[in-house]
Design a protein around this motif. Structure first.
Motif, PDB file in Angstrom:
ATOM      1  N   THR A 193       0.804  -1.218   0.000  1.00 60.41           N
ATOM      2  CA  THR A 193       0.000   0.000   0.000  1.00 60.41           C
ATOM      3  C   THR A 193       0.836   1.265   0.000  1.00 60.41           C
ATOM      4  O   THR A 193       0.293   2.362  -0.078  1.00 60.41           O
ATOM      5  CB  THR A 193      -0.945   0.016   1.201  1.00 60.41           C
ATOM      6  OG1 THR A 193      -0.156  -0.105   2.394  1.00 60.41           O
ATOM      7  CG2 THR A 193      -1.945  -1.122   1.141  1.00 60.41           C
ATOM      8  N   SER A 194       2.156   1.126   0.096  1.00 52.90           N
ATOM      9  CA  SER A 194       3.005   2.314   0.048  1.00 52.90           C
ATOM     10  C   SER A 194       3.086   2.877  -1.358  1.00 52.90           C
ATOM     11  O   SER A 194       3.431   4.040  -1.548  1.00 52.90           O
ATOM     12  CB  SER A 194       4.412   1.965   0.539  1.00 52.90           C
ATOM     13  OG  SER A 194       4.981   0.949  -0.266  1.00 52.90           O
ATOM     14  N   SER A 195       2.750   2.061  -2.342  1.00 51.16           N
ATOM     15  CA  SER A 195       2.734   2.548  -3.726  1.00 51.16           C
ATOM     16  C   SER A 195       1.381   3.160  -4.031  1.00 51.16           C
ATOM     17  O   SER A 195       0.391   2.866  -3.378  1.00 51.16           O
ATOM     18  CB  SER A 195       3.012   1.389  -4.683  1.00 51.16           C
ATOM     19  OG  SER A 195       4.294   0.854  -4.456  1.00 51.16           O
ATOM     20  N   SER A 196       1.364   4.003  -5.025  1.00 48.84           N
ATOM     21  CA  SER A 196       0.134   4.693  -5.379  1.00 48.84           C
ATOM     22  C   SER A 196      -0.672   3.857  -6.365  1.00 48.84           C
ATOM     23  O   SER A 196      -0.115   3.308  -7.314  1.00 48.84           O
ATOM     24  CB  SER A 196       0.475   6.044  -6.012  1.00 48.84           C
ATOM     25  OG  SER A 196       1.238   6.830  -5.133  1.00 48.84           O
ATOM     26  N   TYR A 197      -1.969   3.780  -6.140  1.00 48.65           N
ATOM     27  CA  TYR A 197      -2.805   2.970  -7.017  1.00 48.65           C
ATOM     28  C   TYR A 197      -4.185   3.591  -7.176  1.00 48.65           C
ATOM     29  O   TYR A 197      -4.730   4.185  -6.245  1.00 48.65           O
ATOM     30  CB  TYR A 197      -2.942   1.539  -6.481  1.00 48.65           C
ATOM     31  CG  TYR A 197      -3.271   1.445  -5.019  1.00 48.65           C
ATOM     32  CD1 TYR A 197      -2.280   1.488  -4.044  1.00 48.65           C
ATOM     33  CD2 TYR A 197      -4.599   1.309  -4.606  1.00 48.65           C
ATOM     34  CE1 TYR A 197      -2.598   1.423  -2.705  1.00 48.65           C
ATOM     35  CE2 TYR A 197      -4.915   1.242  -3.264  1.00 48.65           C
ATOM     36  CZ  TYR A 197      -3.913   1.295  -2.319  1.00 48.65           C
ATOM     37  OH  TYR A 197      -4.225   1.230  -0.992  1.00 48.65           O
ATOM     38  N   ASN A 198      -4.687   3.470  -8.360  1.00 43.76           N
ATOM     39  CA  ASN A 198      -6.062   3.853  -8.649  1.00 43.76           C
ATOM     40  C   ASN A 198      -6.976   2.676  -8.323  1.00 43.76           C
ATOM     41  O   ASN A 198      -6.558   1.518  -8.378  1.00 43.76           O
ATOM     42  CB  ASN A 198      -6.211   4.230 -10.122  1.00 43.76           C
ATOM     43  CG  ASN A 198      -5.308   5.386 -10.514  1.00 43.76           C
ATOM     44  OD1 ASN A 198      -5.232   6.393  -9.820  1.00 43.76           O
ATOM     45  ND2 ASN A 198      -4.600   5.241 -11.630  1.00 43.76           N
ATOM     46  N   MET A 199      -8.232   2.957  -8.016  1.00 43.12           N
ATOM     47  CA  MET A 199      -9.142   1.902  -7.587  1.00 43.12           C
ATOM     48  C   MET A 199     -10.497   2.047  -8.259  1.00 43.12           C
ATOM     49  O   MET A 199     -10.862   3.145  -8.716  1.00 43.12           O
ATOM     50  CB  MET A 199      -9.308   1.912  -6.068  1.00 43.12           C
ATOM     51  CG  MET A 199      -8.015   1.713  -5.298  1.00 43.12           C
ATOM     52  SD  MET A 199      -8.267   1.607  -3.524  1.00 43.12           S
ATOM     53  CE  MET A 199      -8.943  -0.064  -3.390  1.00 43.12           C
ATOM     54  N   ALA A 200     -11.220   0.959  -8.270  1.00 38.43           N
ATOM     55  CA  ALA A 200     -12.522   0.977  -8.932  1.00 38.43           C
ATOM     56  C   ALA A 200     -13.434  -0.079  -8.344  1.00 38.43           C
ATOM     57  O   ALA A 200     -12.996  -0.997  -7.651  1.00 38.43           O
ATOM     58  CB  ALA A 200     -12.348   0.727 -10.428  1.00 38.43           C
ATOM     59  N   TRP A 201     -14.710   0.070  -8.659  1.00 39.02           N
ATOM     60  CA  TRP A 201     -15.726  -0.944  -8.350  1.00 39.02           C
ATOM     61  C   TRP A 201     -16.302  -1.434  -9.670  1.00 39.02           C
ATOM     62  O   TRP A 201     -16.596  -0.653 -10.575  1.00 39.02           O
ATOM     63  CB  TRP A 201     -16.846  -0.346  -7.504  1.00 39.02           C
ATOM     64  CG  TRP A 201     -16.457  -0.011  -6.110  1.00 39.02           C
ATOM     65  CD1 TRP A 201     -16.090   1.204  -5.620  1.00 39.02           C
ATOM     66  CD2 TRP A 201     -16.420  -0.913  -4.997  1.00 39.02           C
ATOM     67  NE1 TRP A 201     -15.807   1.124  -4.286  1.00 39.02           N
ATOM     68  CE2 TRP A 201     -16.015  -0.172  -3.865  1.00 39.02           C
ATOM     69  CE3 TRP A 201     -16.691  -2.270  -4.834  1.00 39.02           C
ATOM     70  CZ2 TRP A 201     -15.875  -0.742  -2.606  1.00 39.02           C
ATOM     71  CZ3 TRP A 201     -16.546  -2.839  -3.584  1.00 39.02           C
ATOM     72  CH2 TRP A 201     -16.142  -2.084  -2.482  1.00 39.02           C
TER      73      TRP A 201
END
Length: 127
Positions: free
Chosen positions: A27-35
């Motif tokens: 979780t230290s890396s940046s990530y986009n999220m979706a449903w």
């Protein structure tokens, strides 16, 4: 990153539910999220997406105004607030994540964009 979706259940038409998606691991890396969601006998469809910082959100046209997506990066958690639920919202809801990269604004709606998926949480809306 590992994802755990929760918050599904049974709701009446017109009611509300809030789904959560907790991330763990990298979780230290940046990530986009979706449903996304998938109803029986249907293909998985895009519901909503949110960028790493939360500054950009995207929704399926048919859901605008009823669903809200948000995230709390301090808690490594994404949320989907679903209001005015309809029986056609009945589906398994999946959360997904992808590490940030170019052209997310053009690919956020594609399941193939995401390489991390949660296990899904069932939402059932009765009429």
């Amino acid at each position: 990153v590992q994802l755990q979706a929760s918050g599904g259940g049974l709701a009446q038409a017109g009611g509300s539910l809030r789904l959560s998606c907790a991330a763990s691991g990298r979780t230290s890396s940046s990530y986009n999220m979706a449903w996304f969601r998938q109803a029986p006998g249907k293909e998985r469809e895009f519901v909503a997406a949110i960028s790493w910082g939360g500054g950009r959100t995207y929704f399926a046209d048919s859901l605008k105004g009823r669903f809200t997506i948000s995230r709390d990066n301090a808690k490594n958690t994404m949320y989907l607030q679903m209001n005015n639920l309809k029986p056609e919202d009945t589906a398994v809801y999946y959360c997904a994540a992808t590490y940030i990269g170019p052209d997310y604004g053009g690919t956020y709606y594609r399941p193939s964009t995401y390489n991390n998926w949660g296990q899904g949480t069932q939402v059932t809306v009765s009429s």
